[in-house]
Write a protein that holds these residues in place. Structure first.
Motif, PDB file in Angstrom:
ATOM      1  N   MET A   1     -12.189   8.273   5.270  1.00  0.00           N
ATOM      2  CA  MET A   1     -12.021   7.441   4.081  1.00  0.00           C
ATOM      3  C   MET A   1     -10.727   6.622   4.148  1.00  0.00           C
ATOM      4  O   MET A   1     -10.700   5.458   3.772  1.00  0.00           O
ATOM      5  N   THR A   2      -9.659   7.267   4.649  1.00  0.00           N
ATOM      6  CA  THR A   2      -8.378   6.578   4.739  1.00  0.00           C
ATOM      7  C   THR A   2      -8.461   5.382   5.668  1.00  0.00           C
ATOM      8  O   THR A   2      -7.919   4.308   5.390  1.00  0.00           O
ATOM      9  N   ILE A   3      -9.184   5.553   6.786  1.00  0.00           N
ATOM     10  CA  ILE A   3      -9.342   4.453   7.752  1.00  0.00           C
ATOM     11  C   ILE A   3     -10.096   3.289   7.102  1.00  0.00           C
ATOM     12  O   ILE A   3      -9.755   2.118   7.297  1.00  0.00           O
ATOM     13  N   LEU A   4     -11.125   3.618   6.295  1.00  0.00           N
ATOM     14  CA  LEU A   4     -11.881   2.584   5.596  1.00  0.00           C
ATOM     15  C   LEU A   4     -10.977   1.790   4.655  1.00  0.00           C
ATOM     16  O   LEU A   4     -11.055   0.548   4.603  1.00  0.00           O
ATOM     17  N   VAL A   5     -10.121   2.493   3.926  1.00  0.00           N
ATOM     18  CA  VAL A   5      -9.197   1.836   2.989  1.00  0.00           C
ATOM     19  C   VAL A   5      -8.237   0.917   3.741  1.00  0.00           C
ATOM     20  O   VAL A   5      -7.966  -0.205   3.310  1.00  0.00           O
ATOM     21  N   ILE A   6      -7.712   1.378   4.882  1.00  0.00           N
ATOM     22  CA  ILE A   6      -6.788   0.561   5.686  1.00  0.00           C
ATOM     23  C   ILE A   6      -7.492  -0.700   6.183  1.00  0.00           C
ATOM     24  O   ILE A   6      -6.937  -1.809   6.137  1.00  0.00           O
ATOM     25  N   VAL A  22      -4.243  -7.619  -3.486  1.00  0.00           N
ATOM     26  CA  VAL A  22      -4.647  -6.770  -2.358  1.00  0.00           C
ATOM     27  C   VAL A  22      -4.144  -5.345  -2.574  1.00  0.00           C
ATOM     28  O   VAL A  22      -4.883  -4.364  -2.360  1.00  0.00           O
ATOM     29  N   LEU A  23      -2.892  -5.212  -2.995  1.00  0.00           N
ATOM     30  CA  LEU A  23      -2.322  -3.882  -3.227  1.00  0.00           C
ATOM     31  C   LEU A  23      -3.103  -3.129  -4.305  1.00  0.00           C
ATOM     32  O   LEU A  23      -3.441  -1.949  -4.148  1.00  0.00           O
ATOM     33  N   GLY A  24      -3.383  -3.823  -5.414  1.00  0.00           N
ATOM     34  CA  GLY A  24      -4.110  -3.181  -6.501  1.00  0.00           C
ATOM     35  C   GLY A  24      -5.540  -2.838  -6.125  1.00  0.00           C
ATOM     36  O   GLY A  24      -6.026  -1.730  -6.393  1.00  0.00           O
ATOM     37  N   MET A  25      -6.247  -3.773  -5.490  1.00  0.00           N
ATOM     38  CA  MET A  25      -7.641  -3.549  -5.106  1.00  0.00           C
ATOM     39  C   MET A  25      -7.770  -2.410  -4.106  1.00  0.00           C
ATOM     40  O   MET A  25      -8.676  -1.580  -4.202  1.00  0.00           O
ATOM     41  N   THR A  26      -6.850  -2.365  -3.133  1.00  0.00           N
ATOM     42  CA  THR A  26      -6.891  -1.307  -2.123  1.00  0.00           C
ATOM     43  C   THR A  26      -6.672   0.060  -2.761  1.00  0.00           C
ATOM     44  O   THR A  26      -7.346   1.036  -2.416  1.00  0.00           O
ATOM     45  N   THR A  27      -5.748   0.128  -3.701  1.00  0.00           N
ATOM     46  CA  THR A  27      -5.455   1.399  -4.364  1.00  0.00           C
ATOM     47  C   THR A  27      -6.655   1.885  -5.173  1.00  0.00           C
ATOM     48  O   THR A  27      -7.038   3.062  -5.097  1.00  0.00           O
ATOM     49  N   ILE A  28      -7.252   0.985  -5.963  1.00  0.00           N
ATOM     50  CA  ILE A  28      -8.417   1.362  -6.767  1.00  0.00           C
ATOM     51  C   ILE A  28      -9.581   1.787  -5.863  1.00  0.00           C
ATOM     52  O   ILE A  28     -10.294   2.774  -6.147  1.00  0.00           O
ATOM     53  N   PHE A  31      -8.975   5.315  -4.712  1.00  0.00           N
ATOM     54  CA  PHE A  31      -9.248   6.310  -5.748  1.00  0.00           C
ATOM     55  C   PHE A  31     -10.751   6.558  -5.896  1.00  0.00           C
ATOM     56  O   PHE A  31     -11.195   7.687  -6.128  1.00  0.00           O
ATOM     57  N   PHE A  32     -11.562   5.507  -5.748  1.00  0.00           N
ATOM     58  CA  PHE A  32     -13.014   5.679  -5.824  1.00  0.00           C
ATOM     59  C   PHE A  32     -13.537   6.478  -4.625  1.00  0.00           C
ATOM     60  O   PHE A  32     -14.429   7.326  -4.766  1.00  0.00           O
ATOM     61  N   THR A  33     -12.982   6.193  -3.438  1.00  0.00           N
ATOM     62  CA  THR A  33     -13.482   6.867  -2.229  1.00  0.00           C
ATOM     63  C   THR A  33     -13.146   8.357  -2.217  1.00  0.00           C
ATOM     64  O   THR A  33     -13.926   9.160  -1.716  1.00  0.00           O
TER      65      THR A  33
END
Length: 426
Positions: A1-6, A22-28, A31-33
């Motif tokens: 999951m972490t790799i997907l987020v990166i 980008v920062l906000g979208m990546t964080t949200i 949290f969903f993943t």
């Protein structure tokens, strides 16, 4: 999951989405993943807490002070004063660009804003005097990197707020490095002036020098009061920003009589827009840093660094190389906001002073303005000065090399940074 987020983080960047989003979208997305809805419920509170800091109040106040000084004719008088002092020597207008940028650094505190303004003022002037447009543009851009070093500095305020480091101490720590950059660029101009036979002006008369000196003294009140007030303990760095606004208004409105009431709405609007841009970025970066802490990335990085070496010198060398590469692809303030929470735990392990490290990281990321492909300073100056991007990059290279050399001097000569803060126990 972490790799997907990166992967999504870099995909959003390459799509041209603003870094704050980008920062906000990546964080949200993260949290969903991970499926942790409690984190999502706490996100609004984290956004608010990222801005609930007294030190951040200095950002809009210093931006307002800079706008007031521009509108009040203070900026133009500083440039004219530098021209009277140094215009008569060979390459004099090039020296004027460096010295004027050092003066203006105490007003604007933003390298991008300074590069934009000085490109409008100095590049056409230097071109009329016989300098190549590429050199004039490169010099103007390179000289602007002293803006975030000489106090007051917006990037120091952000670092101090994120790290809990004394903002006043950071301001004072930037004085000697700022002077070193001025000396370094002046030395480079002297060499290039001798090699390419730069033009020179006629020497100003004694009466003209005296007139301009007296005329510029009120303009120098703002940086003098900021530095004196912090060193004497009369007020904090944030309070000094409010005092700077008051002095800038009084000088521009009543001494130079150029700051008219009709200019104030535009000045306030520019301040609000600039402040909103920065503070929105800080809020989004705060939840991104929260995600990084949740993933224990600082601990993983610390263990990796310690496995390589336990030497502070090796650590700082690796950090510099990493930041120079990162600065070429990521905006400086965004990188600073992302990296400070990651690096702060490492400073204790390697026994590095947070003020010293703050100056290193801020200068390093500011140099990123000069480096392609994402150096924002390159795009700003290329557009305003109407010079081809690739030619500007080529002309900037000598200044970039000088900037990196001085960075390494500052990195491994700790006293150059900490002497003034230690002298005043900041």
């Amino acid at each position: 999951m972490t790799i997907l987020v990166i992967l999504m983080f870099f995909l959003f960047l390459f799509m041209g989405i603003p870094i704050s989003l980008v920062l906000g979208m990546t964080t949200i997305l993260y949290f969903f993943t991970v499926g942790n809805t409690m984190l999502l419920e706490s996100t609004p509170m984290r956004l608010f807490s990222g801005l609930d800091n007294f030190g951040l109040l200095a950002i809009p106040l210093f931006m307002l002070a800079g706008e007031l000084m521009n509108g009040g004719g203070i900026t133009s008088r500083l440039v004219r004063f530098a021209k009277v002092l140094f215009g008569h020597v060979r390459g004099g207008l090039a020296y004027v660009t460096v010295v004027a940028n050092m003066f203006l650094a105490s007003i604007l505190g933003s390298a991008n804003a300074q590069a934009a303004m000085m490109s409008k003022v100095m590049v056409p002037e230097m071109e009329r005097e016989g300098y190549k447009k590429e050199f004039s543009s490169a010099l103007t851009l390179a000289s602007s990197i002293v803006a975030p070093i000489i106090p007051p500095s917006m990037i120091f305020i952000i670092y101090g707020t994120l790290s809990g480091t004394s903002i006043g101490g950071l301001f004072m720590a930037g004085i000697i490095p700022g002077i070193l950059y001025g000396i370094g660029f002046i030395s480079l101009i002297a060499f290039l002036g001798f090699k390419y036979n730069f033009p020179k002006h006629e020497r100003a008369s004694g009466a003209d020098i005296l007139k301009n000196t007296l005329n510029v003294l009120p303009a120098l009140l703002v940086p003098f009061i900021i530095i004196f007030g912090i060193l004497s303990g009369a007020f904090t760095a944030t309070e000094s920003a409010a005092v700077a606004c008051l002095i800038a208004y009084l000088v521009g409105a009543f001494f130079y009589k150029e700051l008219k009431v009709k200019k104030l709405p535009k000045i306030l609007l520019n301040t609000v827009i600039s402040t909103a841009t920065v503070t929105f970025l800080i809020a989004m970066a705060n939840i991104f840093g929260w995600m990084i802490a949740f993933e224990q990335i600082p601990q993983l990085l610390l263990n990796s660094m310690l496995s390589l070496s336990d030497s502070p010198i090796v650590f700082l060398l690796l950090v510099n190389l990493f930041l120079l590469l990162l600065g070429a692809v990521l905006d400086g303030i965004a990188a600073l906001i992302i990296l400070v929470p990651v690096f702060m735990p490492l400073l204790t392990a390697f026994q590095i002073d947070p003020i010293h490290f703050g100056v290193i990281i801020c200068i390093n990321l500011t140099i990123g303005l000069l480096t392609p492909p994402v150096g924002t300073g390159l795009f700003i100056v290329s557009s305003i000065a109407e010079v081809k991007f690739e030619r500007l990059v080529r002309s900037t290279m000598p200044f970039l090399v000088m900037g990196i050399l001085i960075l390494f001097v500052i990195t491994f000569w700790e006293d150059a940074v900490l002497w003034i803060p230690n002298l005043f126990n900041l």
